[in-house]
Design a protein around this motif. Structure first.
Motif, mmCIF file in Angstrom:
data_model
loop_
_atom_site.group_PDB
_atom_site.id
_atom_site.type_symbol
_atom_site.label_atom_id
_atom_site.label_comp_id
_atom_site.label_asym_id
_atom_site.label_seq_id
_atom_site.Cartn_x
_atom_site.Cartn_y
_atom_site.Cartn_z
ATOM 1 N N GLY A 68 4.191 -4.149 -9.315
ATOM 2 C CA GLY A 68 3.931 -4.609 -7.954
ATOM 3 C C GLY A 68 3.007 -3.700 -7.166
ATOM 4 O O GLY A 68 2.550 -4.065 -6.082
ATOM 5 N N LEU A 69 2.716 -2.521 -7.706
ATOM 6 C CA LEU A 69 1.764 -1.610 -7.056
ATOM 7 C C LEU A 69 0.326 -1.931 -7.443
ATOM 8 O O LEU A 69 -0.601 -1.379 -6.845
ATOM 9 C CB LEU A 69 2.071 -0.161 -7.461
ATOM 10 C CG LEU A 69 3.417 0.412 -7.003
ATOM 11 C CD1 LEU A 69 3.630 1.794 -7.625
ATOM 12 C CD2 LEU A 69 3.494 0.492 -5.481
ATOM 13 N N THR A 70 0.130 -2.794 -8.417
ATOM 14 C CA THR A 70 -1.213 -3.092 -8.907
ATOM 15 C C THR A 70 -1.851 -4.233 -8.111
ATOM 16 O O THR A 70 -1.156 -5.083 -7.557
ATOM 17 C CB THR A 70 -1.188 -3.478 -10.392
ATOM 18 O OG1 THR A 70 -0.529 -4.739 -10.557
ATOM 19 C CG2 THR A 70 -0.468 -2.413 -11.220
ATOM 20 N N HIS A 71 -3.162 -4.253 -8.117
ATOM 21 C CA HIS A 71 -3.896 -5.296 -7.401
ATOM 22 C C HIS A 71 -3.575 -6.679 -7.954
ATOM 23 O O HIS A 71 -3.435 -7.654 -7.205
ATOM 24 C CB HIS A 71 -5.400 -5.029 -7.500
ATOM 25 C CG HIS A 71 -6.244 -6.043 -6.791
ATOM 26 N ND1 HIS A 71 -6.740 -7.177 -7.417
ATOM 27 C CD2 HIS A 71 -6.658 -6.116 -5.503
ATOM 28 C CE1 HIS A 71 -7.430 -7.892 -6.551
ATOM 29 N NE2 HIS A 71 -7.402 -7.285 -5.383
ATOM 30 N N CYS A 74 0.100 -7.620 -6.619
ATOM 31 C CA CYS A 74 0.510 -7.280 -5.253
ATOM 32 C C CYS A 74 0.395 -8.499 -4.347
ATOM 33 O O CYS A 74 -0.662 -9.126 -4.252
ATOM 34 C CB CYS A 74 -0.363 -6.151 -4.719
ATOM 35 S SG CYS A 74 0.031 -5.660 -3.026
ATOM 36 N N SER A 75 1.490 -8.848 -3.685
ATOM 37 C CA SER A 75 1.450 -9.916 -2.684
ATOM 38 C C SER A 75 1.120 -9.299 -1.327
ATOM 39 O O SER A 75 1.046 -8.082 -1.189
ATOM 40 C CB SER A 75 2.816 -10.617 -2.607
ATOM 41 O OG SER A 75 3.775 -9.726 -2.042
ATOM 42 N N CYS A 76 0.930 -10.125 -0.367
ATOM 43 C CA CYS A 76 0.662 -9.627 0.983
ATOM 44 C C CYS A 76 1.923 -9.539 1.832
ATOM 45 O O CYS A 76 1.887 -8.985 2.923
ATOM 46 C CB CYS A 76 -0.348 -10.539 1.689
ATOM 47 S SG CYS A 76 -1.973 -10.579 0.908
ATOM 48 N N PHE A 80 7.007 -4.317 -2.934
ATOM 49 C CA PHE A 80 6.370 -4.155 -4.240
ATOM 50 C C PHE A 80 7.382 -4.301 -5.375
ATOM 51 O O PHE A 80 7.038 -4.758 -6.467
ATOM 52 C CB PHE A 80 5.647 -2.807 -4.323
ATOM 53 C CG PHE A 80 6.481 -1.678 -4.869
ATOM 54 C CD1 PHE A 80 6.426 -1.325 -6.208
ATOM 55 C CD2 PHE A 80 7.331 -0.955 -4.034
ATOM 56 C CE1 PHE A 80 7.196 -0.290 -6.718
ATOM 57 C CE2 PHE A 80 8.103 0.088 -4.529
ATOM 58 C CZ PHE A 80 8.034 0.422 -5.880
ATOM 59 N N ASP A 83 7.533 -7.922 -6.122
ATOM 60 C CA ASP A 83 6.317 -8.340 -6.834
ATOM 61 C C ASP A 83 6.409 -7.971 -8.316
ATOM 62 O O ASP A 83 6.053 -8.759 -9.198
ATOM 63 C CB ASP A 83 5.085 -7.677 -6.221
ATOM 64 C CG ASP A 83 4.727 -8.243 -4.851
ATOM 65 O OD1 ASP A 83 5.119 -9.389 -4.565
ATOM 66 O OD2 ASP A 83 4.052 -7.537 -4.085
ATOM 67 N N GLY A 173 -0.360 1.345 -3.216
ATOM 68 C CA GLY A 173 0.225 0.041 -3.503
ATOM 69 C C GLY A 173 0.883 -0.640 -2.328
ATOM 70 O O GLY A 173 1.072 -1.861 -2.352
ATOM 71 N N VAL A 174 1.244 0.123 -1.293
ATOM 72 C CA VAL A 174 1.982 -0.476 -0.165
ATOM 73 C C VAL A 174 1.299 -0.333 1.182
ATOM 74 O O VAL A 174 1.731 -0.951 2.162
ATOM 75 C CB VAL A 174 3.408 0.125 -0.062
ATOM 76 C CG1 VAL A 174 4.190 -0.121 -1.342
ATOM 77 C CG2 VAL A 174 3.369 1.613 0.267
#
Length: 213
Positions: A68-71, A74-76, A80, A83, A173-174
């Motif tokens: 979840g830290l990756t592009h 990753c959601s908006c 994370f 995600d 990531g965040v």
């Protein structure tokens, strides 16, 4: 050759190999090596605690815990951890994995930064957190002998400045969705990198709600 410590090694299965390839292609080298170490720490912790665990599920949970830290994942609007859990769920659905086992892995990833709860749950959930806590926080460091620690780090190296590098990776990531850090450890990461950041306050939210009293 795959590292083998006290009989613990990366599962030799099609699903595990595909997971390794996907995570290596998606995450930075820093996060890939961190996730790989987390698996060994978690599996070794399972031996220490006498827990029987599905090594494939544990491996997937460990390898996907920071996706979840990756592009790419990753959601908006979501934490994370969620995600990463969603990415693991999507991956597992492509294989013959039961919904119950998918739910275990999802929960393991979603709760890996929530101390005090996973240790009382299914071994997959408990051991993902145990592995993360060892690699990032050094919790139970003394529970692994020098030979074990040196072997894992030789196979999956820590950068010379890993402590600062992992904090920066968390921040990267965040930082674009600081609202998702409320009430969890990533608020501390943003505050560390952004002096003056308002982490929010649970009591203030209660007092500011629309209820009259």
């Amino acid at each position: 050759m795959t590292l083998n410590i006290n009989g613990i090694r990366i599962p030799d299965s099609k699903m595990a190999r595909e997971a390794t390839e996907l995570v290596r292609d998606t995450e930075s080298e820093l996060l890939f090596n961190h996730s790989s170490r987390v698996y060994y720490w978690g599996a070794l912790a399972g031996k220490q605690r006498g827990l029987a665990v599905d090594s494939e599920l544990l491996y997937i949970g460990c390898m996907f815990h920071d996706m979840g830290l990756t592009h790419d994942h990753c959601s908006c609007d979501k934490r994370f951890e969620v995600d990463g859990a969603n990415a693991a769920r999507e991956f597992l659905r492509q294989h013959t994995v039961s919904q119950a086992d998918i739910d275990k892995v999802w929960t393991a990833i979603a709760l890996h930064t929530t101390p005090g709860i996973p240790e009382f749950m299914d071994p997959v959930i408990a051991l993902v957190t145990a592995g993360v806590e060892m690699d990032v926080l050094g919790i139970n460091y003394q529970g692994y002998d020098d030979e074990q620690r040196e072997a894992v780090v030789a196979a999956h190296p820590r950068t010379p400045q890993f402590k600062e590098d992992i904090i920066s990776a968390f921040y990267d990531g965040v930082k674009g969705k600081p609202h998702t850090s409320f009430g969890n450890v990533k608020a501390d990461v943003i505050a560390d990198k952004q002096p003056g950041f308002d982490k929010g306050n649970f009591c203030s939210i209660i007092r500011g709600s629309r209820w009259a009293s």
